[in-house]
Design a protein around this motif. Structure first.
Motif, mmCIF file in Angstrom:
data_model
loop_
_atom_site.group_PDB
_atom_site.id
_atom_site.type_symbol
_atom_site.label_atom_id
_atom_site.label_comp_id
_atom_site.label_asym_id
_atom_site.label_seq_id
_atom_site.Cartn_x
_atom_site.Cartn_y
_atom_site.Cartn_z
ATOM 1 N N LEU A 213 -30.934 -5.472 -25.722
ATOM 2 C CA LEU A 213 -30.374 -6.828 -25.728
ATOM 3 C C LEU A 213 -30.468 -7.446 -24.339
ATOM 4 O O LEU A 213 -30.655 -6.744 -23.339
ATOM 5 C CB LEU A 213 -28.902 -6.787 -26.163
ATOM 6 N N SER A 214 -30.318 -8.760 -24.269
ATOM 7 C CA SER A 214 -30.245 -9.405 -22.963
ATOM 8 C C SER A 214 -28.900 -9.075 -22.334
ATOM 9 O O SER A 214 -27.941 -8.680 -23.013
ATOM 10 C CB SER A 214 -30.377 -10.921 -23.103
ATOM 11 N N VAL A 215 -28.820 -9.240 -21.019
ATOM 12 C CA VAL A 215 -27.562 -8.970 -20.324
ATOM 13 C C VAL A 215 -26.459 -9.889 -20.848
ATOM 14 O O VAL A 215 -25.299 -9.481 -20.996
ATOM 15 C CB VAL A 215 -27.738 -9.138 -18.799
ATOM 16 N N THR A 216 -26.825 -11.127 -21.151
ATOM 17 C CA THR A 216 -25.833 -12.068 -21.690
ATOM 18 C C THR A 216 -25.288 -11.580 -23.024
ATOM 19 O O THR A 216 -24.070 -11.604 -23.261
ATOM 20 C CB THR A 216 -26.462 -13.461 -21.871
ATOM 21 N N GLU A 217 -26.166 -11.109 -23.915
ATOM 22 C CA GLU A 217 -25.722 -10.607 -25.215
ATOM 23 C C GLU A 217 -24.811 -9.384 -25.045
ATOM 24 O O GLU A 217 -23.783 -9.255 -25.727
ATOM 25 C CB GLU A 217 -26.928 -10.245 -26.073
ATOM 26 N N MET A 218 -25.219 -8.487 -24.147
ATOM 27 C CA MET A 218 -24.398 -7.287 -23.926
ATOM 28 C C MET A 218 -23.016 -7.663 -23.396
ATOM 29 O O MET A 218 -21.999 -7.107 -23.822
ATOM 30 C CB MET A 218 -25.107 -6.348 -22.949
ATOM 31 N N MET A 219 -22.974 -8.612 -22.480
ATOM 32 C CA MET A 219 -21.687 -9.011 -21.900
ATOM 33 C C MET A 219 -20.806 -9.690 -22.936
ATOM 34 O O MET A 219 -19.594 -9.468 -22.972
ATOM 35 C CB MET A 219 -21.930 -9.946 -20.705
#
Length: 304
Positions: A213-219
């Motif tokens: 996932l993108s870092v944004t999605e993970m966060m």
């Protein structure tokens, strides 16, 4: 009619109960909210009562219990109108200041913690505490960090994203359970720079990393789960405040509401709620909601 200040009158009455044996070592004394209700004084006066009793060595704060009668080998000194904080035997360390603040918050809530009160209980001038912390905001940050430090995460995590997120959030729940003030003290939009707390974020993001996932999605996934756990844990603080304010446990409060609840449900206006009321062993328990909700929340939010 007594001209003595109200807080000294209350201190005298509680002191008499301690000296007379009605309150024995380890017994809880009235909380600040109970004092306001029983004696009809302001919360500031009630807080001053507790601070005076502590300064005299009559009572002490016990984490998870409240303010209790201290175990004294010698009788307390008689009260003096000009009593001032006694000098501490040794200057405390920053860790001791933080731990004492945590014990106060555990017993009476975060609102009971102030620089002035801590200074009084350590026998210091208020300004002396600023050698250890920059102010209450800094103190709370250190308290948060110390709370997370009590539950370190494993160096070798279990296998699987679901298992790792379950572990980190169950640890988080455990911290919130031990320290009821912690959930309200934390923020999603203004995160505290607490290294031991940041380790939890690092652990959760590392667990999600293999999903691509993108870092944004993970966060966003991490924050959504954190919000679920923190939001539910806010109930601990609410219940603790209600118990202090009413002097009743949740079970006692429910018993008090029993007849009114039965009348409301019996009206037939709320048939689904009525079905819940018929369940013999149903409890409004936060732990039960957490145990039910976490696995389902993770199952729903993680990518298939």
């Amino acid at each position: 009619m007594s001209t003595e200040a109200p807080f000294r009158q209350i201190v005298g009455q509680i002191r008499a109960q301690i000296d007379g044996g009605q309150l024995r070592p380890g017994d809880r004394i009235p909380s600040a909210r109970q004092i306001t209700a029983e004696w009809g004084v302001a919360i500031a006066t009630a807080t001053k009562v507790l601070a005076t009793l502590r300064a005299e060595g009559l009572v002490e704060a016990v984490r998870g219990v409240g303010t209790v009668v201290a175990d004294r080998d010698e009788p307390a000194e008689p009260a003096r109108r000009d009593r001032r904080p006694r000098p501490a035997a040794a200057e405390p360390t920053r860790e001791q200041v933080v731990r004492h603040a945590m014990a106060l918050a555990d017993a009476e809530g975060l609102e009971a913690v102030s620089m002035r009160r801590l200074a009084t209980e350590f026998g210091l001038a208020t300004m002396s505490l600023y050698r250890f912390v920059r102010g209450k905001d800094d103190l709370v940050r250190l308290m948060i960090d110390a709370a997370f430090a009590e539950a370190p995460l494993p160096a070798v995590p279990p296998k699987g994203v679901h298992a790792q997120l379950t572990l980190v959030n169950r640890r988080l729940w455990g911290i919130f359970r031990r320290h009821h003030w912690l959930a309200p003290a934390m923020s999603i939009t203004r995160p505290e720079l607490a290294p031991h707390g940041i380790k939890y974020t690092e652990f959760a993001l590392a667990a999600l990393a293999p999903l691509g996932l993108s870092v944004t999605e993970m966060m966003h996934i991490h924050l959504a789960v954190f919000a679920f756990v923190r939001g539910l844990a806010m109930g601990f603080a609410t219940e603790a405040q209600a118990a202090q304010h009413t002097g009743m446990t949740s079970d006692e409060w429910m018993d008090r509401q029993g007849q009114a609840f039965d009348d409301l449900v019996g009206s037939g206006r709320f048939p689904m709620v009525g079905r819940v009321a018929e369940i013999p062993d149903f409890e409004l328990a936060l732990d039960a909601v957490f145990d039910y909700g976490l696995p389902r929340f993770l199952q729903g939010i993680l990518p298939k």
